[in-house]
Enzyme design. Sequence first.
Site, PDB file in Angstrom:
ATOM      1  N   GLU A  39       0.678  -1.242  -0.309  1.00 20.45           N
ATOM      2  CA  GLU A  39      -0.218  -0.384   0.265  1.00 20.45           C
ATOM      3  C   GLU A  39       0.996   1.050  -0.401  1.00 20.45           C
ATOM      4  O   GLU A  39       1.541   1.344   0.761  1.00 20.45           O
ATOM      5  CB  GLU A  39      -1.517   0.338   1.159  1.00 20.45           C
ATOM      6  CG  GLU A  39      -1.726   1.187   1.453  1.00 20.45           C
ATOM      7  CD  GLU A  39      -2.918   1.383   0.394  1.00 20.45           C
ATOM      8  OE1 GLU A  39      -3.701   1.416  -0.026  1.00 20.45           O
ATOM      9  OE2 GLU A  39      -2.149   2.943   0.317  1.00 20.45           O
ATOM     10  N   ALA A 280     -16.930  17.078  -8.527  1.00 20.65           N
ATOM     11  CA  ALA A 280     -17.739  15.871  -8.404  1.00 20.65           C
ATOM     12  C   ALA A 280     -18.303  15.366  -9.943  1.00 20.65           C
ATOM     13  O   ALA A 280     -19.573  15.083 -10.266  1.00 20.65           O
ATOM     14  CB  ALA A 280     -18.482  15.522  -7.264  1.00 20.65           C
ATOM     15  N   ASP A 323     -11.853  -0.786  -9.064  1.00 19.67           N
ATOM     16  CA  ASP A 323     -12.048   0.908  -9.191  1.00 19.67           C
ATOM     17  C   ASP A 323     -11.522   0.450 -10.596  1.00 19.67           C
ATOM     18  O   ASP A 323     -11.747   1.310 -11.551  1.00 19.67           O
ATOM     19  CB  ASP A 323     -12.025   2.204  -8.555  1.00 19.67           C
ATOM     20  CG  ASP A 323     -13.025   2.326  -7.989  1.00 19.67           C
ATOM     21  OD1 ASP A 323     -14.071   1.486  -7.007  1.00 19.67           O
ATOM     22  OD2 ASP A 323     -13.409   3.421  -7.289  1.00 19.67           O
ATOM     23  N   HIS A 455     -44.021  -6.969  10.227  1.00 14.86           N
ATOM     24  CA  HIS A 455     -44.551  -5.980  10.580  1.00 14.86           C
ATOM     25  C   HIS A 455     -44.839  -4.979  11.490  1.00 14.86           C
ATOM     26  O   HIS A 455     -44.225  -5.230  12.713  1.00 14.86           O
ATOM     27  CB  HIS A 455     -46.796  -6.371  10.414  1.00 14.86           C
ATOM     28  CG  HIS A 455     -47.476  -5.218  10.844  1.00 14.86           C
ATOM     29  ND1 HIS A 455     -47.774  -4.154   9.785  1.00 14.86           N
ATOM     30  CD2 HIS A 455     -48.447  -4.663  11.551  1.00 14.86           C
ATOM     31  CE1 HIS A 455     -48.974  -3.086   9.797  1.00 14.86           C
ATOM     32  NE2 HIS A 455     -49.053  -3.831  10.942  1.00 14.86           N
TER      33      HIS A 455
HETATM   34  P1  FAD Z   1      -9.238   2.261  -3.524  1.00 20.70           P
HETATM   35  O1  FAD Z   1      -9.825   1.764  -2.129  1.00 20.70           O
HETATM   36  O2  FAD Z   1      -9.252   3.194  -4.216  1.00 20.70           O
HETATM   37  O3  FAD Z   1      -8.081   1.987  -2.711  1.00 20.70           O
HETATM   38  C1  FAD Z   1      -6.999   1.321  -3.868  1.00 20.70           C
HETATM   39  C2  FAD Z   1      -5.055   1.828  -2.895  1.00 20.70           C
HETATM   40  O4  FAD Z   1      -4.451   1.135  -3.999  1.00 20.70           O
HETATM   41  C3  FAD Z   1      -5.324   3.068  -2.217  1.00 20.70           C
HETATM   42  O5  FAD Z   1      -5.375   3.100  -0.798  1.00 20.70           O
HETATM   43  C4  FAD Z   1      -3.710   3.508  -2.727  1.00 20.70           C
HETATM   44  O6  FAD Z   1      -2.710   4.172  -1.819  1.00 20.70           O
HETATM   45  C5  FAD Z   1      -3.263   2.089  -3.019  1.00 20.70           C
HETATM   46  N1  FAD Z   1      -2.158   2.222  -4.660  1.00 20.70           N
HETATM   47  C6  FAD Z   1      -2.938   3.420  -5.308  1.00 20.70           C
HETATM   48  N2  FAD Z   1      -1.511   2.753  -6.139  1.00 20.70           N
HETATM   49  C7  FAD Z   1      -0.795   2.218  -5.663  1.00 20.70           C
HETATM   50  C8  FAD Z   1       0.613   1.621  -6.017  1.00 20.70           C
HETATM   51  N3  FAD Z   1       0.734   2.089  -7.123  1.00 20.70           N
HETATM   52  N4  FAD Z   1       1.457   1.473  -4.995  1.00 20.70           N
HETATM   53  C9  FAD Z   1       0.804   0.656  -4.044  1.00 20.70           C
HETATM   54  N5  FAD Z   1      -0.081   1.045  -3.703  1.00 20.70           N
HETATM   55  C10 FAD Z   1      -1.020   2.028  -4.216  1.00 20.70           C
HETATM   56  N6  FAD Z   1     -18.773   3.069  -2.707  1.00 20.70           N
HETATM   57  C11 FAD Z   1     -19.531   2.515  -2.231  1.00 20.70           C
HETATM   58  O7  FAD Z   1     -20.129   1.160  -2.868  1.00 20.70           O
HETATM   59  N7  FAD Z   1     -20.607   3.122  -0.824  1.00 20.70           N
HETATM   60  C12 FAD Z   1     -20.400   3.987  -0.841  1.00 20.70           C
HETATM   61  O8  FAD Z   1     -21.362   4.636  -0.147  1.00 20.70           O
HETATM   62  C13 FAD Z   1     -19.636   4.875  -2.170  1.00 20.70           C
HETATM   63  N8  FAD Z   1     -19.374   6.472  -1.464  1.00 20.70           N
HETATM   64  C14 FAD Z   1     -18.247   6.575  -2.133  1.00 20.70           C
HETATM   65  C15 FAD Z   1     -18.001   8.157  -1.425  1.00 20.70           C
HETATM   66  C16 FAD Z   1     -17.343   9.153  -1.982  1.00 20.70           C
HETATM   67  C17 FAD Z   1     -17.176  10.399  -1.941  1.00 20.70           C
HETATM   68  C18 FAD Z   1     -15.949   8.365  -3.119  1.00 20.70           C
HETATM   69  C19 FAD Z   1     -15.164   9.511  -3.425  1.00 20.70           C
HETATM   70  C20 FAD Z   1     -15.799   6.968  -3.680  1.00 20.70           C
HETATM   71  C21 FAD Z   1     -17.610   6.023  -2.755  1.00 20.70           C
HETATM   72  N9  FAD Z   1     -17.531   5.033  -3.051  1.00 20.70           N
HETATM   73  C22 FAD Z   1     -18.517   4.071  -2.854  1.00 20.70           C
HETATM   74  C23 FAD Z   1     -16.503   4.517  -4.254  1.00 20.70           C
HETATM   75  C24 FAD Z   1     -15.776   3.244  -3.769  1.00 20.70           C
HETATM   76  O9  FAD Z   1     -14.927   4.413  -2.377  1.00 20.70           O
HETATM   77  C25 FAD Z   1     -15.211   2.971  -4.084  1.00 20.70           C
HETATM   78  O10 FAD Z   1     -15.080   2.451  -5.184  1.00 20.70           O
HETATM   79  C26 FAD Z   1     -13.814   1.865  -3.656  1.00 20.70           C
HETATM   80  O11 FAD Z   1     -13.151   2.722  -2.522  1.00 20.70           O
HETATM   81  C27 FAD Z   1     -13.083   0.864  -4.906  1.00 20.70           C
HETATM   82  O12 FAD Z   1     -11.901   0.288  -3.977  1.00 20.70           O
HETATM   83  P2  FAD Z   1     -10.869  -0.277  -4.540  1.00 20.70           P
HETATM   84  O13 FAD Z   1     -10.155  -0.942  -3.914  1.00 20.70           O
HETATM   85  O14 FAD Z   1     -10.956  -0.364  -5.477  1.00 20.70           O
HETATM   86  O15 FAD Z   1      -9.763   0.445  -4.464  1.00 20.70           O
HETATM   87  P1  NAD Z   2     -20.626  10.403 -11.002  1.00 19.53           P
HETATM   88  O1  NAD Z   2     -20.576   9.622 -12.364  1.00 19.53           O
HETATM   89  O2  NAD Z   2     -21.140   9.065 -10.453  1.00 19.53           O
HETATM   90  O3  NAD Z   2     -21.680  11.452 -11.270  1.00 19.53           O
HETATM   91  C1  NAD Z   2     -21.202  13.013 -12.392  1.00 19.53           C
HETATM   92  C2  NAD Z   2     -22.517  13.478 -12.950  1.00 19.53           C
HETATM   93  O4  NAD Z   2     -21.335  14.839 -12.894  1.00 19.53           O
HETATM   94  C3  NAD Z   2     -22.939  12.980 -13.845  1.00 19.53           C
HETATM   95  O5  NAD Z   2     -24.267  13.526 -13.125  1.00 19.53           O
HETATM   96  C4  NAD Z   2     -22.266  13.393 -15.383  1.00 19.53           C
HETATM   97  O6  NAD Z   2     -23.650  13.388 -16.001  1.00 19.53           O
HETATM   98  C5  NAD Z   2     -21.386  15.220 -14.654  1.00 19.53           C
HETATM   99  N1  NAD Z   2     -20.750  16.080 -15.707  1.00 19.53           N
HETATM  100  C6  NAD Z   2     -19.884  15.602 -15.871  1.00 19.53           C
HETATM  101  N2  NAD Z   2     -18.953  16.578 -16.573  1.00 19.53           N
HETATM  102  C7  NAD Z   2     -19.310  17.425 -15.988  1.00 19.53           C
HETATM  103  C8  NAD Z   2     -19.146  19.157 -15.861  1.00 19.53           C
HETATM  104  N3  NAD Z   2     -18.247  18.593 -17.195  1.00 19.53           N
HETATM  105  N4  NAD Z   2     -20.114  19.940 -15.852  1.00 19.53           N
HETATM  106  C9  NAD Z   2     -21.482  19.511 -15.365  1.00 19.53           C
HETATM  107  N5  NAD Z   2     -21.408  17.880 -15.134  1.00 19.53           N
HETATM  108  C10 NAD Z   2     -21.191  17.596 -15.339  1.00 19.53           C
HETATM  109  O7  NAD Z   2     -19.552  10.661 -10.330  1.00 19.53           O
HETATM  110  P2  NAD Z   2     -19.257  11.132  -8.860  1.00 19.53           P
HETATM  111  O8  NAD Z   2     -20.108  12.351  -8.470  1.00 19.53           O
HETATM  112  O9  NAD Z   2     -18.067  11.513  -9.684  1.00 19.53           O
HETATM  113  O10 NAD Z   2     -18.545   9.864  -8.288  1.00 19.53           O
HETATM  114  C11 NAD Z   2     -17.748   8.633  -8.801  1.00 19.53           C
HETATM  115  C12 NAD Z   2     -18.747   7.518  -8.510  1.00 19.53           C
HETATM  116  O11 NAD Z   2     -17.226   7.509  -6.953  1.00 19.53           O
HETATM  117  C13 NAD Z   2     -19.395   7.211  -9.048  1.00 19.53           C
HETATM  118  O12 NAD Z   2     -19.793   6.988 -10.012  1.00 19.53           O
HETATM  119  C14 NAD Z   2     -19.608   5.536  -8.057  1.00 19.53           C
HETATM  120  O13 NAD Z   2     -18.633   4.800  -9.171  1.00 19.53           O
HETATM  121  C15 NAD Z   2     -18.218   6.249  -6.756  1.00 19.53           C
HETATM  122  N6  NAD Z   2     -19.637   6.622  -5.519  1.00 19.53           N
HETATM  123  C16 NAD Z   2     -20.150   5.838  -5.064  1.00 19.53           C
HETATM  124  C17 NAD Z   2     -21.006   6.138  -4.002  1.00 19.53           C
HETATM  125  C18 NAD Z   2     -22.153   5.762  -3.256  1.00 19.53           C
HETATM  126  O14 NAD Z   2     -22.024   4.021  -3.944  1.00 19.53           O
HETATM  127  N7  NAD Z   2     -23.331   5.889  -2.496  1.00 19.53           N
HETATM  128  C19 NAD Z   2     -20.582   8.185  -3.618  1.00 19.53           C
HETATM  129  C20 NAD Z   2     -20.045   8.352  -3.811  1.00 19.53           C
HETATM  130  C21 NAD Z   2     -19.319   8.230  -5.027  1.00 19.53           C
END
Ligand code: FAD
Ligand code: NAD
Length: 484
Positions: A39, A280, A323, A455
């Site tokens: 990591e 975002a 991701d 319920h």
């Molecule tokens: P990540 O969680 O991105 O972890 C990747 C790790 O790899 C990181 O710790 C990074 O430091 C490490 N890394 C990168 N490159 C290297 C390298 N070269 N060497 C060593 N380590 C490295 N998803 C949901 O399902 N529910 C939610 O409610 C939700 N809410 C979200 C809210 C926000 C604000 C955001 C930004 C995302 C949210 N997501 C949510 C999406 C979710 O966070 C991601 O889908 C998830 O974290 C992906 O997991 P991952 O294991 O693929 O990678």
């Molecule tokens: P998103 O893809 O959900 O939404 C991006 C939005 O931005 C879209 O509606 C798109 O049409 C709009 N957009 C793109 N370019 C634009 C521009 N130039 N001007 C105005 N609007 C524009 O992406 P996000 O909200 O950044 O979230 C990223 C990803 O993280 C999500 O797709 C999801 O996979 C993950 N995520 C999941 C959760 C959850 O599970 N509850 C919460 C947060 C994030």
Amino acid sequence: MVVGEMVQETELVVVGAGPGGYTAALRAAELGIQIVLVEARPFLGGVCLHEGCIPSKALLHAAEVIKEAKLASTFGLHFGDPKIDLNQLRNWKEGVTNKLAAGIVGMCKSAKVETMVGKAIFQDSTSLRVDKEGESSVRLKFKHAIIATGSRPVKLTKLFKKADDSKSSRILDSTSALTIEKIPQNLLIVGGGYIGLEMGTVYAALGSAVTVVEMTDGLLPGVDLDLVKPLANHLQTVFKQILLSTTVVSLEDVGDGVQCVFAGGEGSPKTAKFDRVLIAVGRQPNSDGLGLESTQVQLNEHGFVKIDQYCRTTDKRIYAIGDVSGQPMLAHRAMRQGQVVAEVIAGNPAAFDNRAIPAVVFTEPEIAWCGLTELEAKAKNEKIGVAKFPWSASGRAMTLAEPIGQTKIIYAPESQLILGMGVVGARAGELIAEGVLAIESGAVLEDLLVTIHPHPTLSETIAEAVAVARRREERASRSQVIKD
Ligand code: FAD
Ligand code: NAD
């Protein structure tokens, strides 16, 4: 090999300790595989734990409490305006994250997963270098590797008028927005997707006047409109404005705010100034800078690592999950892939062949769906039945003072197989699991009807939606008999 570089051999190396990476590592260790989890940052848990799912849901819980306290005045409980102590809120959120991170460290220790802090860079198809800060690097020779490096926010660098604007503290991404350094008076959110609406909900509850600008003609593009509509209607009342079919043309930090120029969108302003702007507009995979060009791993046109249903890349020793391997970018998909890939490497029969990946938007009301959606069925020209149950008829929704909501079942009219489920309303995210199980287990309408739902609970709305479907199908078959 670099002089002074240590060489270590391992059966499996996992790159990235997010939900995908640590799940794969823990399962692989359980299966007796010798493993090193690398990591780049000095903590485990990835984006999900440190700047994603968990901190955002902690803040959304705070927003929900504020809303509930306000709502309570409608039934005679008056709490007054909230006094917000940002330091305490931040400390609580960080406490939650730290406890969970310590839990992952503990699980790795007890499972005998070796963890290594450093940035991994592939050297070829059988080895990678781990660059450690202030220490000599390590060369890891592996039999198998899993890429689980996640994703990062897309930046709109081209929109900034001056090069410095991209570094302005007034321009936020999801990571800086979650630190809630201050509550801006006026906040512009670019993007009406998951992050835009969840973080907008948080900041609006904390007192910001929130404007959302979305380039398409609706919020949460791709989600069924009947689910989005109740949320959009509610957000019209809590956000200052929602500008649809509008894009931001330029952003400039002018000292006392960010001047934004907009284009398109009937009735949208041409220009406006905001205290802070949160970008975002989606996330991009961390597949660059990993040395993948030294391997046989191929990327698609969007930079995601190409994988098959066993999470195998085009390099036979290297796998990818989470991701970095494509949509949907959700933590629970990454975790399931982590389980699958560990089994595959152990030689067990497993594949990422899930029929339904649930999605939840944790807004107020929440939206959740799984399996087939109406929009997808229409695009595929697939014949479906759709049955809906409004929460205004749910006893539990009424007692929670949450009558905004709907539960929808999508099914195959002939086989009566459950194909999809959609829910909008409080705790929709908790309810959707029943739909996922129904789809995964090949349940038909009757299976949900004969299942006793407690319920009064919101889960009854699922059985009620199915009962609507049954009534419709019985009517259809009666009228067919009369015709015949
Ligand atoms: P990540 O969680 O991105 O972890 C990747 C790790 O790899 C990181 O710790 C990074 O430091 C490490 N890394 C990168 N490159 C290297 C390298 N070269 N060497 C060593 N380590 C490295 N998803 C949901 O399902 N529910 C939610 O409610 C939700 N809410 C979200 C809210 C926000 C604000 C955001 C930004 C995302 C949210 N997501 C949510 C999406 C979710 O966070 C991601 O889908 C998830 O974290 C992906 O997991 P991952 O294991 O693929 O990678
Ligand atoms: P998103 O893809 O959900 O939404 C991006 C939005 O931005 C879209 O509606 C798109 O049409 C709009 N957009 C793109 N370019 C634009 C521009 N130039 N001007 C105005 N609007 C524009 O992406 P996000 O909200 O950044 O979230 C990223 C990803 O993280 C999500 O797709 C999801 O996979 C993950 N995520 C999941 C959760 C959850 O599970 N509850 C919460 C947060 C994030």
